[in-house]
Scaffold this motif. Structure first.
Motif, PDB file in Angstrom:
ATOM      1  N   LEU A 235      48.793  37.334  43.789  1.00 45.10           N
ATOM      2  CA  LEU A 235      47.415  37.097  43.358  1.00 45.10           C
ATOM      3  C   LEU A 235      46.912  35.722  43.783  1.00 45.10           C
ATOM      4  O   LEU A 235      47.679  34.756  43.793  1.00 45.10           O
ATOM      5  CB  LEU A 235      47.306  37.220  41.829  1.00 45.10           C
ATOM      6  CG  LEU A 235      47.785  38.531  41.203  1.00 45.10           C
ATOM      7  CD1 LEU A 235      47.709  38.445  39.687  1.00 45.10           C
ATOM      8  CD2 LEU A 235      46.974  39.717  41.720  1.00 45.10           C
ATOM      9  N   GLU A 236      45.624  35.655  44.106  1.00 45.26           N
ATOM     10  CA  GLU A 236      44.993  34.370  44.426  1.00 45.26           C
ATOM     11  C   GLU A 236      43.568  34.367  43.885  1.00 45.26           C
ATOM     12  O   GLU A 236      42.747  35.216  44.263  1.00 45.26           O
ATOM     13  CB  GLU A 236      44.979  34.131  45.930  1.00 45.26           C
ATOM     14  CG  GLU A 236      44.407  32.769  46.301  1.00 45.26           C
ATOM     15  CD  GLU A 236      44.451  32.482  47.786  1.00 45.26           C
ATOM     16  OE1 GLU A 236      43.956  31.426  48.200  1.00 45.26           O
ATOM     17  OE2 GLU A 236      44.977  33.327  48.551  1.00 45.26           O
ATOM     18  N   VAL A 237      43.283  33.420  43.006  1.00 40.45           N
ATOM     19  CA  VAL A 237      41.957  33.334  42.393  1.00 40.45           C
ATOM     20  C   VAL A 237      40.935  32.851  43.420  1.00 40.45           C
ATOM     21  O   VAL A 237      41.148  31.848  44.097  1.00 40.45           O
ATOM     22  CB  VAL A 237      41.983  32.374  41.185  1.00 40.45           C
ATOM     23  CG1 VAL A 237      40.575  32.190  40.618  1.00 40.45           C
ATOM     24  CG2 VAL A 237      42.935  32.896  40.110  1.00 40.45           C
ATOM     25  N   GLU A 238      39.852  33.591  43.533  1.00 37.71           N
ATOM     26  CA  GLU A 238      38.744  33.148  44.384  1.00 37.71           C
ATOM     27  C   GLU A 238      37.821  32.212  43.603  1.00 37.71           C
ATOM     28  O   GLU A 238      37.426  31.167  44.079  1.00 37.71           O
ATOM     29  CB  GLU A 238      37.949  34.341  44.899  1.00 37.71           C
ATOM     30  CG  GLU A 238      36.823  33.935  45.850  1.00 37.71           C
ATOM     31  CD  GLU A 238      36.093  35.114  46.427  1.00 37.71           C
ATOM     32  OE1 GLU A 238      35.799  35.102  47.638  1.00 37.71           O
ATOM     33  OE2 GLU A 238      35.786  36.065  45.663  1.00 37.71           O
ATOM     34  N   TYR A 239      37.490  32.614  42.384  1.00 43.73           N
ATOM     35  CA  TYR A 239      36.743  31.719  41.493  1.00 43.73           C
ATOM     36  C   TYR A 239      37.023  32.106  40.054  1.00 43.73           C
ATOM     37  O   TYR A 239      37.351  33.251  39.748  1.00 43.73           O
ATOM     38  CB  TYR A 239      35.239  31.752  41.782  1.00 43.73           C
ATOM     39  CG  TYR A 239      34.542  33.041  41.399  1.00 43.73           C
ATOM     40  CD1 TYR A 239      34.239  33.345  40.066  1.00 43.73           C
ATOM     41  CD2 TYR A 239      34.160  33.958  42.373  1.00 43.73           C
ATOM     42  CE1 TYR A 239      33.610  34.521  39.717  1.00 43.73           C
ATOM     43  CE2 TYR A 239      33.531  35.142  42.034  1.00 43.73           C
ATOM     44  CZ  TYR A 239      33.261  35.416  40.700  1.00 43.73           C
ATOM     45  OH  TYR A 239      32.629  36.582  40.354  1.00 43.73           O
ATOM     46  N   PHE A 240      36.908  31.139  39.166  1.00 37.53           N
ATOM     47  CA  PHE A 240      36.877  31.386  37.734  1.00 37.53           C
ATOM     48  C   PHE A 240      35.847  30.446  37.156  1.00 37.53           C
ATOM     49  O   PHE A 240      35.980  29.223  37.252  1.00 37.53           O
ATOM     50  CB  PHE A 240      38.236  31.156  37.073  1.00 37.53           C
ATOM     51  CG  PHE A 240      38.206  31.297  35.567  1.00 37.53           C
ATOM     52  CD1 PHE A 240      37.711  32.452  34.982  1.00 37.53           C
ATOM     53  CD2 PHE A 240      38.658  30.277  34.744  1.00 37.53           C
ATOM     54  CE1 PHE A 240      37.669  32.596  33.602  1.00 37.53           C
ATOM     55  CE2 PHE A 240      38.621  30.414  33.365  1.00 37.53           C
ATOM     56  CZ  PHE A 240      38.128  31.575  32.795  1.00 37.53           C
ATOM     57  N   GLU A 241      34.784  31.002  36.594  1.00 38.09           N
ATOM     58  CA  GLU A 241      33.692  30.199  36.049  1.00 38.09           C
ATOM     59  C   GLU A 241      33.477  30.537  34.579  1.00 38.09           C
ATOM     60  O   GLU A 241      33.559  31.705  34.180  1.00 38.09           O
ATOM     61  CB  GLU A 241      32.393  30.445  36.822  1.00 38.09           C
ATOM     62  CG  GLU A 241      32.440  30.036  38.283  1.00 38.09           C
ATOM     63  CD  GLU A 241      32.544  28.526  38.487  1.00 38.09           C
ATOM     64  OE1 GLU A 241      32.288  27.769  37.518  1.00 38.09           O
ATOM     65  OE2 GLU A 241      32.875  28.105  39.610  1.00 38.09           O
ATOM     66  N   ILE A 242      33.207  29.520  33.800  1.00 38.11           N
ATOM     67  CA  ILE A 242      32.839  29.704  32.397  1.00 38.11           C
ATOM     68  C   ILE A 242      31.361  29.377  32.289  1.00 38.11           C
ATOM     69  O   ILE A 242      30.936  28.248  32.587  1.00 38.11           O
ATOM     70  CB  ILE A 242      33.699  28.813  31.479  1.00 38.11           C
ATOM     71  CG1 ILE A 242      35.172  29.232  31.613  1.00 38.11           C
ATOM     72  CG2 ILE A 242      33.238  28.930  30.027  1.00 38.11           C
ATOM     73  CD1 ILE A 242      36.133  28.399  30.785  1.00 38.11           C
ATOM     74  N   VAL A 243      30.563  30.384  31.909  1.00 38.48           N
ATOM     75  CA  VAL A 243      29.115  30.291  32.074  1.00 38.48           C
ATOM     76  C   VAL A 243      28.366  30.701  30.814  1.00 38.48           C
ATOM     77  O   VAL A 243      28.912  31.355  29.915  1.00 38.48           O
ATOM     78  CB  VAL A 243      28.653  31.195  33.243  1.00 38.48           C
ATOM     79  CG1 VAL A 243      29.360  30.803  34.538  1.00 38.48           C
ATOM     80  CG2 VAL A 243      28.890  32.677  32.939  1.00 38.48           C
ATOM     81  N   ASP A 244      27.096  30.316  30.793  1.00 44.88           N
ATOM     82  CA  ASP A 244      26.178  30.851  29.796  1.00 44.88           C
ATOM     83  C   ASP A 244      25.957  32.327  30.118  1.00 44.88           C
ATOM     84  O   ASP A 244      25.614  32.675  31.251  1.00 44.88           O
ATOM     85  CB  ASP A 244      24.851  30.081  29.848  1.00 44.88           C
ATOM     86  CG  ASP A 244      23.841  30.600  28.842  1.00 44.88           C
ATOM     87  OD1 ASP A 244      23.271  31.687  29.090  1.00 44.88           O
ATOM     88  OD2 ASP A 244      23.601  29.937  27.819  1.00 44.88           O
ATOM     89  N   GLY A 245      26.148  33.201  29.135  1.00 45.02           N
ATOM     90  CA  GLY A 245      26.087  34.633  29.388  1.00 45.02           C
ATOM     91  C   GLY A 245      24.720  35.150  29.768  1.00 45.02           C
ATOM     92  O   GLY A 245      24.607  36.261  30.283  1.00 45.02           O
ATOM     93  N   ASN A 246      23.675  34.375  29.534  1.00 44.22           N
ATOM     94  CA  ASN A 246      22.320  34.792  29.895  1.00 44.22           C
ATOM     95  C   ASN A 246      21.883  34.238  31.239  1.00 44.22           C
ATOM     96  O   ASN A 246      21.346  34.962  32.071  1.00 44.22           O
ATOM     97  CB  ASN A 246      21.325  34.371  28.803  1.00 44.22           C
ATOM     98  CG  ASN A 246      21.559  35.106  27.495  1.00 44.22           C
ATOM     99  OD1 ASN A 246      21.676  36.328  27.467  1.00 44.22           O
ATOM    100  ND2 ASN A 246      21.646  34.365  26.409  1.00 44.22           N
ATOM    101  N   THR A 247      22.124  32.956  31.468  1.00 44.38           N
ATOM    102  CA  THR A 247      21.664  32.313  32.704  1.00 44.38           C
ATOM    103  C   THR A 247      22.699  32.374  33.817  1.00 44.38           C
ATOM    104  O   THR A 247      22.379  32.169  34.985  1.00 44.38           O
ATOM    105  CB  THR A 247      21.318  30.840  32.457  1.00 44.38           C
ATOM    106  OG1 THR A 247      22.522  30.107  32.155  1.00 44.38           O
ATOM    107  CG2 THR A 247      20.331  30.699  31.307  1.00 44.38           C
ATOM    108  N   LEU A 248      23.963  32.607  33.468  1.00 47.08           N
ATOM    109  CA  LEU A 248      25.113  32.617  34.381  1.00 47.08           C
ATOM    110  C   LEU A 248      25.427  31.244  34.976  1.00 47.08           C
ATOM    111  O   LEU A 248      26.225  31.133  35.907  1.00 47.08           O
ATOM    112  CB  LEU A 248      24.910  33.623  35.527  1.00 47.08           C
ATOM    113  CG  LEU A 248      24.606  35.067  35.131  1.00 47.08           C
ATOM    114  CD1 LEU A 248      24.619  35.952  36.365  1.00 47.08           C
ATOM    115  CD2 LEU A 248      25.588  35.575  34.093  1.00 47.08           C
ATOM    116  N   GLN A 249      24.828  30.205  34.409  1.00 46.77           N
ATOM    117  CA  GLN A 249      25.091  28.863  34.904  1.00 46.77           C
ATOM    118  C   GLN A 249      26.305  28.260  34.191  1.00 46.77           C
ATOM    119  O   GLN A 249      26.513  28.486  32.997  1.00 46.77           O
ATOM    120  CB  GLN A 249      23.866  27.964  34.710  1.00 46.77           C
ATOM    121  CG  GLN A 249      22.626  28.483  35.438  1.00 46.77           C
ATOM    122  CD  GLN A 249      22.888  28.758  36.909  1.00 46.77           C
ATOM    123  OE1 GLN A 249      23.152  27.834  37.685  1.00 46.77           O
ATOM    124  NE2 GLN A 249      22.817  30.030  37.311  1.00 46.77           N
TER     125      GLN A 249
END
Length: 286
Positions: A235-249
């Motif tokens: 396995l190799e992670v391409e991205y992992f982001e923790i975001v606001d669930g509405n804005t996705l930022q």
């Protein structure tokens, strides 16, 4: 269950259902169906009176030609599964039926499409918006059902519906998982034995990370998740982001939002898997 391949036949059956006072539910798919898709159909059956599903591998949303070529296809099996879930109409058009002319529309979803999937798959969401808007125009459902596994796609479709002022209600449906936790996906069939054995680490790591969410800083948790998954040779992670669930930022602190979601994309060889976990929302935290 009836199977139609043309827009004219599709609309004949849908219009007859509406004339009979039935509410139309719609489940768009790209085929290679699994229990996750069937859960959408079952929810549509419960919530509406006449359920239409589509099977169409949309070339406009693939920015990788190899990915398009390798996408699994088995219409006969798909039809059997849809019938077992009490779907009433399967729409299975060819490319020329959906795109009699090239679709040159360019959607602008702003910050929603500049992150995560949009960043790594340029043009993908424009293709999604093109095909889903065309299918909505063909089917004209009152309700359409989408899985939360494709979290960013759901946000994009909601934004598209608002932009085009469409009269369809978008119904989000929970992620359906294999017994070992792996999020169900048509791409799972492309995994070799070792990749399939290691793939559940994605979900296990996300679930485990919920235990540390209140204690670790955002960047610390992101690093912990990526490191743990990348320890697998498969396995190799391409991205992992923790975001606001509405804005996705992306957010910097747990106090920055009342709705926090972790979204991940991981390569198992050449097979790309996505998943997500909710860390916090207004009803439930961590």
């Amino acid at each position: 269950m009836k199977i139609v391949r043309t827009v004219a036949d599709l609309q004949k059956h849908v219009e007859a259902a509406k004339q009979a006072g039935k509410q139309v539910g719609f489940v768009p798919t790209m085929g290679a169906l699994h229990k996750g898709h069937l859960s959408l159909v079952k929810q549509a059956v419960e919530a509406t009176d006449y359920v239409v599903a589509s099977v169409f591998v949309n070339p406009n949303q693939f920015n990788n030609s190899k990915d398009l070529e390798s996408y699994p296809r088995n219409l006969d099996r798909d039809a059997e599964m849809l019938q077992s879930a009490n779907c009433e109409l399967l729409f299975s058009p060819d490319v020329k039926e959906v795109y009699p002319e090239e679709d040159t529309r360019q959607f602008n979803f702003g910050d929603l499409e500049s992150v995560m999937e949009g960043r790594f798959r340029p043009g993908h969401f424009n293709g999604v918006a093109q095909v889903v808007s065309r299918l909505f125009d063909m089917v004209k459902p009152q309700k359409a059902f989408f899985g939360l596994k494709d979290f960013q796609q759901l946000a994009i479709i909601r934004a598209m519906v608002k932009q085009l002022n469409l009269s369809v209600e978008i119904i989000p449906c929970e992620i359906i998982r294999e017994e070992d936790g792996l999020a169900m996906s048509s791409r799972n069939t492309l995994l070799n034995v070792n990749q399939r054995k290691n793939a559940p680490l994605i979900a296990h790591t996300l679930f485990e990370s919920c235990k540390f969410a209140p204690e670790l800083r955002i960047n610390e948790l992101k690093s912990k998740v990526v490191t743990q998954i990348n320890q697998s040779d498969e396995l190799e992670v391409e991205y992992f982001e923790i975001v606001d669930g509405n804005t996705l930022q992306a957010i910097d602190n747990w106090s920055d939002s009342d709705y926090i979601v972790g979204c991940i994309a991981v390569f198992a060889g050449e097979v790309r898997l996505i998943d997500n976990v909710t860390y916090k929302n207004t009803d439930h935290e961590y």
